[in-house]
Write an enzyme that holds these catalytic residues in place. Structure first.
Site, PDB file in Angstrom:
ATOM      1  N   ASP A  73       0.848  -1.479  -0.290  1.00 39.90           N
ATOM      2  CA  ASP A  73      -0.247  -0.226  -0.428  1.00 39.90           C
ATOM      3  C   ASP A  73       1.104   1.317   0.160  1.00 39.90           C
ATOM      4  O   ASP A  73       2.398   1.029   0.453  1.00 39.90           O
ATOM      5  CB  ASP A  73      -1.009   0.145   1.226  1.00 39.90           C
ATOM      6  CG  ASP A  73      -2.361   1.274   1.124  1.00 39.90           C
ATOM      7  OD1 ASP A  73      -2.604   1.769   0.226  1.00 39.90           O
ATOM      8  OD2 ASP A  73      -1.702   1.569   1.891  1.00 39.90           O
ATOM      9  N   SER A  74      -0.073   2.508  -0.089  1.00 34.76           N
ATOM     10  CA  SER A  74       1.204   4.081  -0.066  1.00 34.76           C
ATOM     11  C   SER A  74       1.549   3.946   1.308  1.00 34.76           C
ATOM     12  O   SER A  74       2.213   4.455   1.309  1.00 34.76           O
ATOM     13  CB  SER A  74       0.432   5.043  -1.022  1.00 34.76           C
ATOM     14  OG  SER A  74      -0.916   4.379   0.280  1.00 34.76           O
TER      15      SER A  74
ATOM     16  N   CYS B  36      -3.770  -0.631  -1.832  1.00 31.14           N
ATOM     17  CA  CYS B  36      -4.458   0.217  -2.443  1.00 31.14           C
ATOM     18  C   CYS B  36      -5.734   0.465  -3.689  1.00 31.14           C
ATOM     19  O   CYS B  36      -5.037   0.664  -4.286  1.00 31.14           O
ATOM     20  CB  CYS B  36      -3.231   1.188  -2.720  1.00 31.14           C
ATOM     21  SG  CYS B  36      -2.705   2.889  -2.745  1.00 31.14           S
TER      22      CYS B  36
ATOM     23  N   GLU C  21      -4.063   7.958   8.593  1.00 36.22           N
ATOM     24  CA  GLU C  21      -3.089   8.320   9.287  1.00 36.22           C
ATOM     25  C   GLU C  21      -2.314   8.756  10.738  1.00 36.22           C
ATOM     26  O   GLU C  21      -1.105   8.247  11.472  1.00 36.22           O
ATOM     27  CB  GLU C  21      -2.005   8.676   7.907  1.00 36.22           C
ATOM     28  CG  GLU C  21      -2.014   8.307   6.363  1.00 36.22           C
ATOM     29  CD  GLU C  21      -0.765   7.205   6.861  1.00 36.22           C
ATOM     30  OE1 GLU C  21       0.051   6.982   7.148  1.00 36.22           O
ATOM     31  OE2 GLU C  21      -0.865   5.797   5.660  1.00 36.22           O
TER      32      GLU C  21
ATOM     33  N   CYS D  42     -11.215   2.921  -0.375  1.00 37.80           N
ATOM     34  CA  CYS D  42      -9.507   2.835   0.130  1.00 37.80           C
ATOM     35  C   CYS D  42      -9.614   2.710   1.212  1.00 37.80           C
ATOM     36  O   CYS D  42     -10.261   1.985   2.105  1.00 37.80           O
ATOM     37  CB  CYS D  42      -9.696   4.824   0.254  1.00 37.80           C
ATOM     38  SG  CYS D  42      -7.676   5.245   1.077  1.00 37.80           S
TER      39      CYS D  42
ATOM     40  N   HIS E 191      -8.253   2.676   3.133  1.00 37.50           N
ATOM     41  CA  HIS E 191      -7.954   3.532   5.317  1.00 37.50           C
ATOM     42  C   HIS E 191      -8.924   3.691   5.762  1.00 37.50           C
ATOM     43  O   HIS E 191      -9.283   3.547   6.619  1.00 37.50           O
ATOM     44  CB  HIS E 191      -6.924   4.826   4.753  1.00 37.50           C
ATOM     45  CG  HIS E 191      -5.537   5.000   4.549  1.00 37.50           C
ATOM     46  ND1 HIS E 191      -4.979   4.782   3.864  1.00 37.50           N
ATOM     47  CD2 HIS E 191      -4.499   5.697   5.373  1.00 37.50           C
ATOM     48  CE1 HIS E 191      -3.513   4.985   4.009  1.00 37.50           C
ATOM     49  NE2 HIS E 191      -3.126   5.308   4.828  1.00 37.50           N
TER      50      HIS E 191
END
Ligand code: DGL
Length: 276
Positions: free
Chosen positions: A23-24, A86, A165, A197, A199
């Site tokens: 993932d990023s 991602c 994050e 997404c 996240h």
């Protein structure tokens, strides 16, 4: 006899090869958590491109370059399959990755789209993701491919990634941000909302609070883990040996923040994350 033994050893070695996930940043850990749960004996290597996160506001060219580098890194570690955890990478570069890497690669879009179409009764489906994911229209196209009559309403929610994050999963600021983004979708009478997404599953509680009980939230994490298991089974590469698995974590920047927040995401200890 000797040859047969050799083949058996080779097969055993290939079963023991790890699954690679990238993932990023930290978001893909939501997918990793489900992979750990669904396939408790599989070894896993996770790579978070923490030096270059976020991907969500970058161009297709840049995202494809980063994603290719990530996948090549995992391949060089001997993984048997790669999960692109991602949505931004999947929306913009999954076909290119599959062509370049020539190995089993699983993305996060198809599993979520299938599930959403299965459960939506009204055919009015919302999609939230990063700017790049939403602008790519990858979800709209895939949804319409499965059912032409489906009405898709999309909204990018770029501030959700830094909030996740930062570990601000249930704060007043997160709630107010969610309200600003999601009020538009509330007006559209959707009955299903895809969290496009990796996240966003971390903000599920707040998203649910804003959208209300009647809107079903689809996060692809468990669907992706199911798809990985089915693919490995099909390839004869599923590791069912009842041994304790090995998990390795790699990042592209200093690891302290990744470990601290990542442990919260995973609900387990990350003993080490190596910088590459
Ligand atoms: N994890 C990425 C995704 O699923 C979002 C984070 C980013 O913008 O890099 O799209």
């Amino acid at each position: 006899m000797k040859k047969q033994r050799g083949l058996l050893i080779n097969r055993k070695n290939s079963l023991l090869k790890p699954i690679g996930i990238f993932d990023s940043g930290l978001g893909g850990l939501t997918v990793a958590k489900e992979v750990f749960r669904f396939m408790p004996h599989e070894n896993v290597i996770y790579f978070g491109d923490t030096a270059r996160v976020p991907y969500g506001n970058k161009s297709k060219e840049t995202i494809t370059r980063f994603s290719t580098e990530n996948a090549i890194f995992l391949k060089s570690r001997g993984v048997k399959l790669i999960v692109v955890a991602c949505n931004t990478s999947c929306s913009l570069s999954l076909p290119i990755l599959k062509k370049r890497l020539k190995m089993p690669i699983i993305g996060v879009i198809n599993p979520a789209v299938k599930k959403a179409v299965e459960i939506s009764k009204s055919g009015r489906i919302g999609v939230i993701g990063t700017n790049s994911t939403i602008n790519s229209k990858a979800y709209d196209k895939r949804l319409k491919m499965l059912d032409r009559k489906i009405k898709v309403f999309s909204k990018s929610c770029p501030l959700f990634v830094p909030l996740a994050e930062e570990g601000w999963l249930d704060t007043d600021i997160t709630y107010r941000t969610a309200k600003m983004y999601l009020d538009y979708l509330k007006l559209k009478n959707i009955d299903t909302l895809i969290l496009a997404c990796t996240h966003y599953p971390l903000l599920k509680k707040i998203i649910k609070k804003v959208m209300g009980k009647k809107v079903e939230l689809i996060d692809s994490t468990s669907e992706v883990a199911r798809a990985v298991k089915a693919t490995l089974k099909q390839l004869g590469s599923l590791n069912e040996q009842k041994k304790k698995p090995g998990y390795q974590f790699y990042v592209s920047d200093e690891a302290t923040h990744f470990i601290k927040v990542g442990e919260k995401f995973l609900g387990r200890k990350i003993s080490c994350a190596r910088k590459v």
